[in-house]
Design an enzyme around this catalytic site. Structure first.
Site, mmCIF file in Angstrom:
data_model
loop_
_atom_site.group_PDB
_atom_site.id
_atom_site.type_symbol
_atom_site.label_atom_id
_atom_site.label_comp_id
_atom_site.label_asym_id
_atom_site.label_seq_id
_atom_site.Cartn_x
_atom_site.Cartn_y
_atom_site.Cartn_z
ATOM 1 N N GLU A 263 -130.076 -43.516 -17.034
ATOM 2 C CA GLU A 263 -131.402 -42.930 -17.201
ATOM 3 C C GLU A 263 -132.046 -42.838 -15.830
ATOM 4 O O GLU A 263 -132.014 -43.798 -15.065
ATOM 5 C CB GLU A 263 -132.244 -43.803 -18.122
ATOM 6 N N THR B 256 -136.185 -39.007 -17.781
ATOM 7 C CA THR B 256 -137.443 -39.335 -18.441
ATOM 8 C C THR B 256 -138.512 -38.289 -18.150
ATOM 9 O O THR B 256 -138.367 -37.436 -17.289
ATOM 10 C CB THR B 256 -137.976 -40.722 -18.039
ATOM 11 N N ASP C 129 -146.515 -42.936 -23.687
ATOM 12 C CA ASP C 129 -147.641 -43.767 -23.270
ATOM 13 C C ASP C 129 -148.895 -42.918 -23.145
ATOM 14 O O ASP C 129 -148.831 -41.754 -22.762
ATOM 15 C CB ASP C 129 -147.352 -44.411 -21.910
#
Length: 137
Positions: A17, A48, A109
């Site tokens: 990642e 991401t 988030d």
């Protein structure tokens, strides 16, 4: 390659990642780092959306570069919290145009400077999944 096909072909996979840079000036160094990781021949790489969605403009270019130049399947993250439907569609268009076929959809988030919750187009990851399904492909 769709990751579902990859998992049907291999019983063991290796993935990495990577996080997009926080600034335009750091893009070259992050791209160089992802290319070094690609040299390890992982089964796929995940890119991401950036903490709080702040760096999501780099997600698709990084994913596309890994696929186009190294043949590494990628999955691009996408978050929906405090995003607009137009922004989500724009990101989906960019993914489609770049040939990025795998999306990891999630709520994400809440950014520090997020608009009030009653102004959000999406509140839950399942709403983003529905939007992606409606978009198709």
């Amino acid at each position: 390659m769709k990751l579902s096909n990859l998992w049907n072909e291999k019983s063991v996979t290796l993935s990495f990642e990577v996080f997009p840079p926080k600034t335009d000036t750091a893009f070259a160094s992050v791209r160089e780092a992802t290319e070094k990781i690609a040299a390890l021949s992982p089964s796929f790489m995940s890119v991401t959306y950036g903490a709080g969605g702040g760096t999501n403009d780099f997600t698709v270019p990084i994913a596309a570069n890994l696929q186009d130049h190294f043949g590494i399947p990628t999955v691009a993250h996408m978050t929906c919290v405090s995003s607009t439907k137009e922004r989500v569609r724009s990101q989906l268009d960019a993914m489609r145009n770049a040939g990025v076929n795998n999306v990891l959809a999630m709520r994400g988030d809440i950014p520090k400077l997020a608009p009030p919750r009653d102004q959000w187009a999406y509140h839950y990851g399942c709403e983003l999944v529905s939007e992606i399904k409606e978009y198709g492909g």
